[in-house]
Design a protein around this motif. Structure first.
Motif, PDB file in Angstrom:
ATOM      1  N   SER A  10     120.168  62.592  70.853  1.00 19.90           N
ATOM      2  CA  SER A  10     119.209  63.515  70.231  1.00 19.90           C
ATOM      3  C   SER A  10     118.186  64.050  71.219  1.00 19.90           C
ATOM      4  O   SER A  10     117.747  65.197  71.114  1.00 19.90           O
ATOM      5  CB  SER A  10     118.501  62.814  69.063  1.00 19.90           C
ATOM      6  N   GLN A  11     117.785  63.241  72.210  1.00 21.97           N
ATOM      7  CA  GLN A  11     116.776  63.698  73.163  1.00 21.97           C
ATOM      8  C   GLN A  11     117.294  64.843  74.030  1.00 21.97           C
ATOM      9  O   GLN A  11     116.512  65.665  74.506  1.00 21.97           O
ATOM     10  CB  GLN A  11     116.279  62.552  74.051  1.00 21.97           C
ATOM     11  N   SER A  14     116.456  68.647  73.115  1.00 22.98           N
ATOM     12  CA  SER A  14     115.160  69.277  73.372  1.00 22.98           C
ATOM     13  C   SER A  14     115.290  70.482  74.300  1.00 22.98           C
ATOM     14  O   SER A  14     114.457  71.393  74.270  1.00 22.98           O
ATOM     15  CB  SER A  14     114.183  68.262  73.970  1.00 22.98           C
ATOM     16  N   TYR A  15     116.350  70.515  75.115  1.00 24.21           N
ATOM     17  CA  TYR A  15     116.541  71.619  76.044  1.00 24.21           C
ATOM     18  C   TYR A  15     116.899  72.918  75.331  1.00 24.21           C
ATOM     19  O   TYR A  15     116.763  74.002  75.914  1.00 24.21           O
ATOM     20  CB  TYR A  15     117.627  71.273  77.063  1.00 24.21           C
ATOM     21  N   ARG A  17     115.602  73.734  72.263  1.00 27.25           N
ATOM     22  CA  ARG A  17     114.663  73.854  71.134  1.00 27.25           C
ATOM     23  C   ARG A  17     114.367  75.314  70.766  1.00 27.25           C
ATOM     24  O   ARG A  17     114.412  75.691  69.587  1.00 27.25           O
ATOM     25  CB  ARG A  17     113.365  73.125  71.454  1.00 27.25           C
ATOM     26  N   LEU A  36     115.319  71.345  64.342  1.00 24.89           N
ATOM     27  CA  LEU A  36     115.574  70.315  65.347  1.00 24.89           C
ATOM     28  C   LEU A  36     114.560  69.185  65.202  1.00 24.89           C
ATOM     29  O   LEU A  36     114.898  68.009  65.392  1.00 24.89           O
ATOM     30  CB  LEU A  36     115.506  70.922  66.745  1.00 24.89           C
ATOM     31  N   GLU A  37     113.339  69.535  64.828  1.00 28.69           N
ATOM     32  CA  GLU A  37     112.303  68.523  64.670  1.00 28.69           C
ATOM     33  C   GLU A  37     112.713  67.488  63.622  1.00 28.69           C
ATOM     34  O   GLU A  37     112.558  66.279  63.838  1.00 28.69           O
ATOM     35  CB  GLU A  37     110.970  69.178  64.267  1.00 28.69           C
ATOM     36  N   GLN A  40     115.670  65.182  64.919  1.00 23.43           N
ATOM     37  CA  GLN A  40     115.262  64.158  65.873  1.00 23.43           C
ATOM     38  C   GLN A  40     114.462  63.046  65.194  1.00 23.43           C
ATOM     39  O   GLN A  40     114.578  61.882  65.564  1.00 23.43           O
ATOM     40  CB  GLN A  40     114.477  64.799  67.011  1.00 23.43           C
TER      41      GLN A  40
END
Length: 383
Positions: A10-11, A14-15, A17, A36-37, A40
């Motif tokens: 999941s991290q 962030s690319y 977003r 996406l928020e 995650q």
């Protein structure tokens, strides 16, 4: 030529977003649960034991679609079954891919799944909107990708559509209910003892993202005093099993401008709440609660009526009241919506084939006995 990039951590998402948010904005009916928020946060709290498979569909170097999937071990009488599905997990009622061309995006994503080693026993894409089922969006995408789609009903949910005016809505209710609502609203409007505070921040981009922990604390306190405080399901906002998840979602929804928290006060004392998420005028009712004294005074009806009246004044579009407790909701609703599912059962997966027969039998039984829609619509009073 479309290609697929699969993300399993999941991290790493962030690319993308900003592009995820761009696709969210171009997807009709997208909800807080498709941000996406939210994904995650969900993964942080509930990802253990699950396999994340987010498929990014690209045309050249441009991201044109996102298909969030997860492999979940689900218990059945036949043992645990690995199900490839969307990650919504019944927190909401509807989910879809994010894309300007959702059918093409989903087809390419499912072709990618077809090309990879199988880590699932069946594909079960749940939480499909009625429009998806009507135009065969998911069904055609699955068939074009080489799967055998089997349509079904996952749940049914109750909607209030804010069409026309508040007075139009009242006229559509039964005479008895209309009289009851008017009597209670007139009583509290004239005395000034009851008022509704509805907090709907515009979000971080508008520099309006105060989480209002005072309102949040009032809501959880009411939940603890109501039946929710004794619930063992672990799904109420005051339950310690999900409390941190709800708080993280609260911050995210506030910053995204998707929080809708309504608090009813009697003589300045918080007595009932509705905790919702909102996007583009479409509201999803996550949880609501009434203090014990609110029920004694009939303020549960008052809270719902004031909330609906306020939504008409704000020009909201709809309120999804969620599945369950239909008898209590049916007098408020304007329609019932089917929440669909589309399932593929691999021929070489024996347990999946047995589940296919079970689901087929359930659908036959539902058709024979009549589903909830028919039962409740038959009870609706004439206008």
């Amino acid at each position: 030529m479309l290609r697929v990039l699969e993300i399993n951590e999941s991290q790493d998402l962030s690319y993308v977003r900003s592009n995820w948010h761009r696709l969210w904005e171009s997807t009709p009916g997208a909800t807080f649960f498709q941000t996406l928020e939210w994904l995650q946060i969900y993964w942080k709290h509930f990802g253990e034991g699950k396999q994340l498979r987010v498929l990014l569909v690209l045309e050249g170097q441009c991201l044109v679609g996102v298909v969030p999937l997860v492999v979940v071990k689900e218990p059945t009488r036949l043992g645990k079954v690995n199900v490839l599905t969307y990650p919504l997990a019944d927190w909401g009622t509807h989910f879809s891919v994010l894309a300007e061309n959702p059918q093409l995006t989903l087809r390419r994503a499912l072709q990618h799944i077809q090309e990879q080693p199988r880590d699932w026993d069946m594909i079960d894409l749940r939480w499909l909107a009625e429009e998806d089922m009507e135009v065969n969006l998911t069904s055609d995408a699955m068939a074009d990708a080489g799967y055998s789609p089997n349509p079904g009903v996952w749940k049914e949910t109750v909607f209030i559509d804010f069409e026309g005016t508040w007075d139009d809505y009242l006229r559509s209710r039964s005479p008895k209910m209309r009289s009851d609502i008017r009597r209670k609203l007139n009583k509290f409007d004239s005395t000034g003892r009851v008022h509704l505070e509805r907090y709907r921040p515009q979000g971080k981009a508008a520099n309006d993202c105060d989480p209002r922990w005072d309102l949040y604390s009032q809501a959880t306190t009411i939940a603890e005093k109501s039946w929710q405080g004794h619930s063992t399901t672990g799904t109420t906002i005051s339950h310690r099993h999900i409390r941190r998840y709800i708080k993280d979602c609260h911050v995210a929804a506030t910053e995204l401008g998707m929080l809708d928290l309504a608090m009813l006060y009697l003589d300045g004392k918080p007595i009932g709440f509705c905790y919702n998420y909102c996007s583009d005028g479409h509201i999803f009712g996550l949880r609501r609660g009434d203090a014990p004294e609110a029920r004694e005074l009939g303020l549960g009806t008052t809270l719902t009526a004031i909330l609906i009246r306020d939504s008409f004044q704000r020009a909201d579009k709809s309120l999804d009241m969620g599945p369950g407790s239909f008898e209590a909701k049916r007098r408020w609703m304007t329609r019932i919506a089917t929440v669909g599912r589309m399932t593929h059962y691999p021929m070489l997966a024996p347990r999946a084939q047995i589940l296919r027969l079970k689901h087929w039998w359930q659908s036959c039984r539902d058709r024979k006995t009549g589903r909830l829609r028919t039962a409740l619509e038959g009870k609706q009073s004439p206008v």
